[in-house]
Design an enzyme around this catalytic site. Structure first.
Site, mmCIF file in Angstrom:
data_model
loop_
_atom_site.group_PDB
_atom_site.id
_atom_site.type_symbol
_atom_site.label_atom_id
_atom_site.label_comp_id
_atom_site.label_asym_id
_atom_site.label_seq_id
_atom_site.Cartn_x
_atom_site.Cartn_y
_atom_site.Cartn_z
ATOM 1 N N ASP A 73 39.571 35.760 39.113
ATOM 2 C CA ASP A 73 38.397 36.309 38.442
ATOM 3 C C ASP A 73 38.282 37.786 38.793
ATOM 4 O O ASP A 73 38.965 38.272 39.685
ATOM 5 C CB ASP A 73 37.123 35.560 38.866
ATOM 6 C CG ASP A 73 37.130 35.239 40.342
ATOM 7 O OD1 ASP A 73 37.579 36.108 41.126
ATOM 8 O OD2 ASP A 73 36.696 34.141 40.716
ATOM 9 N N ASP A 75 35.814 40.900 39.892
ATOM 10 C CA ASP A 75 34.506 41.320 40.414
ATOM 11 C C ASP A 75 34.356 42.816 40.220
ATOM 12 O O ASP A 75 35.336 43.561 40.255
ATOM 13 C CB ASP A 75 34.405 40.999 41.909
ATOM 14 C CG ASP A 75 34.513 39.508 42.178
ATOM 15 O OD1 ASP A 75 34.119 38.718 41.299
ATOM 16 O OD2 ASP A 75 35.014 39.131 43.248
ATOM 17 N N ASP A 150 36.846 42.702 54.326
ATOM 18 C CA ASP A 150 37.643 42.144 55.411
ATOM 19 C C ASP A 150 39.013 42.791 55.610
ATOM 20 O O ASP A 150 39.332 43.280 56.678
ATOM 21 C CB ASP A 150 37.741 40.612 55.300
ATOM 22 C CG ASP A 150 38.053 40.121 53.889
ATOM 23 O OD1 ASP A 150 38.343 40.963 53.010
ATOM 24 O OD2 ASP A 150 38.007 38.895 53.660
#
Ligand code: ATP
Ligand code: MG
Length: 443
Positions: A73, A75, A150
């Site tokens: 997907d 973002d 991260d």
């Protein structure tokens, strides 16, 4: 020819520019054309930019495109607040309490839009007694948003308008070198959020890139921090691993890092039994294959597979104690589910399907009279049959049974009649006429 030459010369001279602390990687270096951005994500960045905001495709999608993989997907990250985003797109809604995000809908596609956030400085950060970050939802700028992510590979921003990538942590170079590297001090980042240790394992297995040595090193000594992670979040992450399409590699990595103990109690129990391990590995391989073929995978099926050997053990015990097979199966299922609920929060909503799959297993043995026909009509037949094939493949039951059902499903009426096994002697027929118990009683 000329075009090729020009391209080569151009590529050689193409260099990353810098802007503040960001490196800006031009198209000529990364080669990801805007056409690879989904329709919805492109509309969102265009719309926000036209309204005067910054907007970029960010995170996993940019990373996957650079690795030549198809993103799950897309973002978008922006400096617009959720309310401002909502004002730009008619079909959108704000979701989430802790992190307020906006979902923008374009037909089937849903694009998740998040406002740039920053990590809160250590002094005023709210952490629990283990150093876990409880609040990191203050708005920030692009650079701060990159820093709270991260891994360096996950912190790249792609602008579809200019086809440039903004890179604050040398993520582009890391991807090129095939390295997954945590941003900042690994120990601090794992303490803030221990789930990052699992993400490190999952992403490196899924992407086929190696974990940087300094990123991997503290995991061995810090893994106990995972005990403090709320169960629901743990289960989310475990499911992501199991449904990553690379579950076998993920589990192998977990074991290598000694992370599977306590993390997946159901694997703890089962992996120690040779028969169970074969069944689990087959179930996981089968799941990975289905994913790569774009087929659906149900978490309930997977849970049913992971727990099967426990159910079987409990059932064998009860039958040995003189219980009747069907009743024993109900008791065994309830026992195992209750035990697992305490250790790993498998949501109740999966119970009914798991039980149906398990219960139908006994009925595959019955191959005379009307029983096979009735089994075929069960709504859960397909899943139960797939499950049976796994049992055959792991040598728990004879292959012949799987083959029989494989043929029976598609056989002609005449052939089916031939295939049926003779009724057992005695009043089998009469007994069958007794009102049957409802099959839905499982839930
Ligand atoms: P996947 O392909 O599995 O979706 P992903 O990297 O996109 O991988 P998401 O969970 O969708 O994973 O997260 C989107 C982005 O949010 C990540 O790329 C990363 O930048 C950031 N992110 C997610 N989880 C964390 C975390 N625990 N700590 C910091 N940043 C995170
Ligand atoms: Mg993602």
């Amino acid at each position: 020819m000329i075009k090729k030459l020009l391209k080569r010369v151009f590529r050689r001279s193409a260099k990353a520019k810098t802007a503040g602390n960001a490196q800006i990687i031009p198209y000529a270096l990364h080669n990801v054309p805007r056409e690879q951005i989904s329709y919805g994500a492109k509309r969102v960045t265009d719309g926000l930019q036209a309204a005067g905001f910054q907007a970029y495709v960010v995170g996993g999608a940019v990373r996957d495109l650079l690795l030549g993989k198809t993103p799950k997907d897309f973002d978008v990250a922006t400096n617009a607040t959720p309310e401002e985003v909502k004002r730009v797109f008619r079909r959108s809604r704000i979701i989430g309490r802790r992190f307020r995000l906006v979902h923008v809908m374009f037909g089937e596609e849903l694009v998740e839009v998040s406002t740039f956030r920053r990590m809160i400085e250590t002094e005023d950060a709210q952490t629990d007694e283990h150093g876990r970050l409880l609040r990191d939802n203050e708005f920030g700028d692009q650079e701060q948003d990159a820093a709270r992510r991260d891994f360096t590979a996950n912190a790249l921003f792609y602008d579809p308008a200019t086809q440039e990538i903004f890179d604050y942590h040398r993520g582009f170079a890391d991807i090129r070198a095939g390295v997954l590297r945590i941003i900042g001090d690994p120990q601090v980042r794992y303490r803030e959020d221990p789930v990052r240790m699992l993400r490190a394992v999952r992403l490196s297995a899924k992407l086929g890139i190696r974990l940087d040595a300094a990123t991997a090193a503290p995991i061995a000594t810090m893994k106990s921090l995972l005990d403090n992670v709320p169960e629901a979040r743990m289960l989310d992450e475990v499911l992501k691993m199991l449904l990553s399409g690379h579950s076998v590699e993920c589990i192998q990595e977990l074991r290598k890092m000694q992370l599977h103990h306590g993390l997946l109690p159901l694997l703890d129990v089962i992996m120690e039994q040779p028969a169970g391990e074969k069944f689990i590995t087959l179930a996981l391989k089968n799941t990975d294959e289905r994913m790569s073929q774009g087929k659906s995978v149900s978490p309930a099926f997977l849970f049913a597979a992971l727990l099967w050997n426990e159910v079987l053990a409990a059932w064998n015990l009860l039958v040995a104690q003189g219980e009747r097979p069907v009743g024993a199966m109900h008791t065994a299922m309830d026992e195992v589910l209750a035990r697992q609920k305490k250790k790993l929060a498998i949501p109740h909503r999966h119970d009914a399907i798991m039980k149906e799959i398990w219960l139908l297993q006994q009925r595959f043995e019955q191959r005379s009279g009307q029983r096979p026909y009735r089994l075929l009509e069960q709504p859960r037949f397909r899943a139960a049959f797939d499950f049976l094939l796994l049992r055959c493949a792991s040598n728990e039951v004879d292959n012949e049974l799987g083959l029989w059902w494989d043929e029976f499903q598609d056989a002609s009426d005449v052939r089916r009649q031939e295939m049926l096994q003779p009724e057992a002697a005695g009043g089998a027929k009469k007994r069958r006429r007794k009102p049957r118990k409802k099959t839905g009683q499982a839930s």
